[in-house]
Design an enzyme around this catalytic site. Structure first.
Site, PDB file in Angstrom:
ATOM      1  N   GLY A   1       1.030  -1.237   0.213  1.00  0.00           N
ATOM      2  CA  GLY A   1      -0.405  -0.020  -0.068  1.00  0.00           C
ATOM      3  C   GLY A   1       0.662   1.490   0.109  1.00  0.00           C
ATOM      4  N   SER A   2       0.565   2.618   0.658  1.00  0.00           N
ATOM      5  CA  SER A   2       1.384   3.938   1.116  1.00  0.00           C
ATOM      6  C   SER A   2       2.422   3.808   1.084  1.00  0.00           C
ATOM      7  CB  SER A   2       0.509   4.617   0.898  1.00  0.00           C
ATOM      8  OG  SER A   2      -1.112   4.731   0.739  1.00  0.00           O
ATOM      9  N   ILE A   3       2.943   2.668   1.604  1.00  0.00           N
ATOM     10  CA  ILE A   3       4.718   2.429   2.522  1.00  0.00           C
ATOM     11  C   ILE A   3       4.931   2.429   1.238  1.00  0.00           C
ATOM     12  CG2 ILE A   3       6.120   0.929   2.871  1.00  0.00           C
ATOM     13  CD1 ILE A   3       4.640   2.011   5.369  1.00  0.00           C
TER      14      ILE A   3
ATOM     15  N   LYS B   1       5.145   4.852  -1.715  1.00  0.00           N
ATOM     16  CA  LYS B   1       5.412   6.301  -1.973  1.00  0.00           C
ATOM     17  C   LYS B   1       6.083   6.926  -1.485  1.00  0.00           C
ATOM     18  CE  LYS B   1       0.073   6.931  -1.763  1.00  0.00           C
ATOM     19  NZ  LYS B   1      -1.927   7.423  -0.986  1.00  0.00           N
TER      20      LYS B   1
END
Length: 582
Positions: free
Chosen positions: A304-306, A308
């Site tokens: 997931g957003s890790i 980014k």
């Protein structure tokens, strides 16, 4: 006719006699240590028939933490009793008095025994040094106070250390030159498997008593101690774990009822694993139940957003983002209203609030510049590829301390050039898979100013006397890393995730250590029986911010969107580490 029968009979007898001699030669001289396809050691079997023995130490090397505390065993002074005592007259009352137990309790256990045993009711009775001296001074046949090594049934870091077992076929495939030794335990998973050849025993340490056909003592009070003659072996493996921190973190993970997931803690300076907690917990009686033997901290997951963080690093270094550029963060990746109406945010704010639109757009810009950039920067940050220490060790080439998944950004070349696919990749979905170990490594790399290092799980191999057989030096890679300027910008952005009012890490603003980090909630595409999609929930970061010491990843895998939050656990871990440091 009769003469022919005599000749036939004589020849037959000679052949049978020669076959018998051949058989005896086979048993006594040729295959004494590796008889039949099962490779039975006939010498050991014959000795076993005329002795009673108890193993004091199985001879396999063990594991220590970074401070030389044992992780897999404990040594205790205990009372060993032999079953032939039931046929003898001996001063049981005196022994009971020294032990401070009833004589009936002592005699009852001996009466039930069929082989030598450690005296206890449930757990071994631990003796003081004074009790050991008093018991051995009596010199009673079959009664011995000794130091015995006990293997932990529920060791700390069970998946990290790994399990052992008797697998004769695997043993012979692994060590074809050691026929006759295949009934020894070998490492099956974890460090037990990786370091198995170093840990193999030269032989067990035993108390051996020769007995007659009735099971009585043959040589009076003489007991024979047998064990390896080389005082340097077996070797022990000194891990990088901190036993006290490992214990604290395991208790917290269980307190928060993490069913699948865990925690990984790194020492930033040395890039060494301080704690590795994987759940589900191993059931010692059924270790493969729920696939619990797998160390999930080394298995690839959807981040997931890790992810980014990778997009941010690539965007900064390639210049595809402008400092004051604004992103429409009330829209999703497809320009439709987002679940969170965040308004227009700049690059830093988009990272803090975890704006999907911003990082989907940036991923597409990076693709337009070079479709391989996301993979390149994931490698520069230590997020994909080989993470753990590897190198030549004795006759091993490319020896690896850990067998972790190497992770991926794309699994197919076509995925790199599809706009929608790349946008989803930019927010850590689609084919992106990374391990918690790699995520912790990425945070440590950023905290060190972009310096990449291999992660160490073991610092040294030690001889039995405590001296070092070999150590594992630091391994770095400065040539293929992000710049210090980029690392500094990322440090500030990770800190703003916590300090910003819109930051997804604002939960951690009032902790005793200042935290920098990134959250992640990944959709798995898997649904439970209530038709709820399951998510992977992450928080990864480092602390203290101004003097980085620890990188920490907490992940809860396969939980519904409104359950299984990991912020309270992450917070309590930092509080616990702070208290430990004080």
């Amino acid at each position: 006719m009769r003469k022919k029968r005599y000749i036939f009979f004589s020849v037959t007898l000679i052949i049978m006699f020669l076959l018998l001699i051949a058989r005896l030669v086979q048993l006594q001289l040729i295959e004494t240590e590796s008889y039949s396809k099962h490779h039975i050691n006939l010498i050991e079997e014959s000795v076993a028939q005329r002795t009673q023995e108890i193993i004091i130490d199985d001879g396999r090397g063990q594991f220590l933490d970074r401070n030389n505390q044992p992780l897999t065993y404990s040594e205790k002074s205990v009372l060993i009793l032999f079953p032939f005592l039931k046929t003898m007259r001996w001063d049981s009352g005196k022994i009971a008095s020294i032990l401070e137990v009833s004589e009936d309790q002592l005699l009852d256990q001996i009466d039930k025994a069929k082989e030598p045993f450690v005296f206890s009711e449930i757990d071994p009775l631990i003796l003081s040094d004074e009790q050991v001296e008093q018991i051995n001074h009596l010199k009673i046949p079959g009664v011995f106070a000794v130091r015995k090594k006990f293997i932990e049934k529920n060791p700390l870091a069970a998946q990290f250390i790994g399990i052992t077992g008797e697998q004769a076929e695997t043993f012979l495939k692994r060590y074809p030159d050691k026929k006759g030794m295949q009934n020894q335990k070998i490492g099956i998973t974890g460090l037990q498997k990786q370091f198995d050849e170093f840990l193999l025993p030269d032989g067990a340490s035993k108390l051996v008593y020769h007995v007659d056909a009735m099971g009585g003592p043959l040589f009076g009070i003489n007991v024979k101690y047998t064990g390896p003659s080389n005082p340097f072996f077996p070797v022990n493996i000194q891990t990088t774990l901190n036993k006290d921190l490992q214990d604290k973190l395991e208790k917290l993970v269980d307190q928060y009822k993490i069913k699948k997931g865990g925690v990984l803690l790194l020492d930033i300076e040395k890039n060494e694993i301080l704690a590795d907690v994987s759940r589900p917990k191993i059931n010692p009686k059924h270790p493969y139940e729920n696939n619990a033997v797998e160390n999930l901290m080394l298995k690839q997951q959807i981040p997931g957003s890790i992810f980014k963080t990778v997009v941010a690093a690539a965007s900064i270094e390639t210049g595809v983002v402008k400092e004051n550029e604004m992103f429409p963060c009330s829209e999703d990746l497809y320009e439709k209203p987002a679940e969170r109406a965040l308004g227009d945010l700049n690059f830093d704010e988009s990272f803090s609030a975890s704006c999907n639109r911003a990082f989907g757009d940036l991923a597409k810009r990076l693709k337009g510049k070079d479709p391989n950039l996301l993979e390149e920067y994931a490698k520069k940050l230590g997020l994909i590829g080989k993470i753990s220490w590897q190198g030549d060790v004795y006759h091993f080439t490319d020896f690896r301390q850990l067998r972790e998944d190497e992770g991926q950004v794309f699994s197919k070349e076509d995925s790199k050039v599809d706009d929608n696919f790349v946008a989803q990749t930019g927010i850590g979905q689609q084919e992106v898979r990374v391990t918690p170990l790699a995520v912790a490594n990425m945070m440590a790399t950023i905290a060190r100013g972009g310096e990449r290092q291999a992660v160490k799980a073991v610092s040294a191999i030690k001889y039995q006397d405590g001296t070092t057989m070999m150590d594992f030096p630091k391994q770095g890679n400065k040539d293929d890393s992000i710049s210090k300027v980029t690392a500094m910008k990322l440090q500030g952005m990770l800190r703003h995730v916590v300090t910003s009012n819109q930051g997804t890490g604002r939960w951690f603003q009032n902790l005793p250590y200042e935290v920098a980090g990134k959250s992640g909630t990944a959709e798995t595409g898997i649904y439970n029986e209530n038709n709820q999609q399951l998510h992977n929930k992450w928080f990864a970061g480092y602390f203290p911010f101004n003097q980085p010491k620890y990188a920490l990843v907490v992940v809860n895998l396969g939980v519904p969107e409104n359950e299984g939050g990991i912020n309270p656990l992450f917070s309590d871990i930092i509080q616990s580490i702070y208290e430990y440091d004080q």
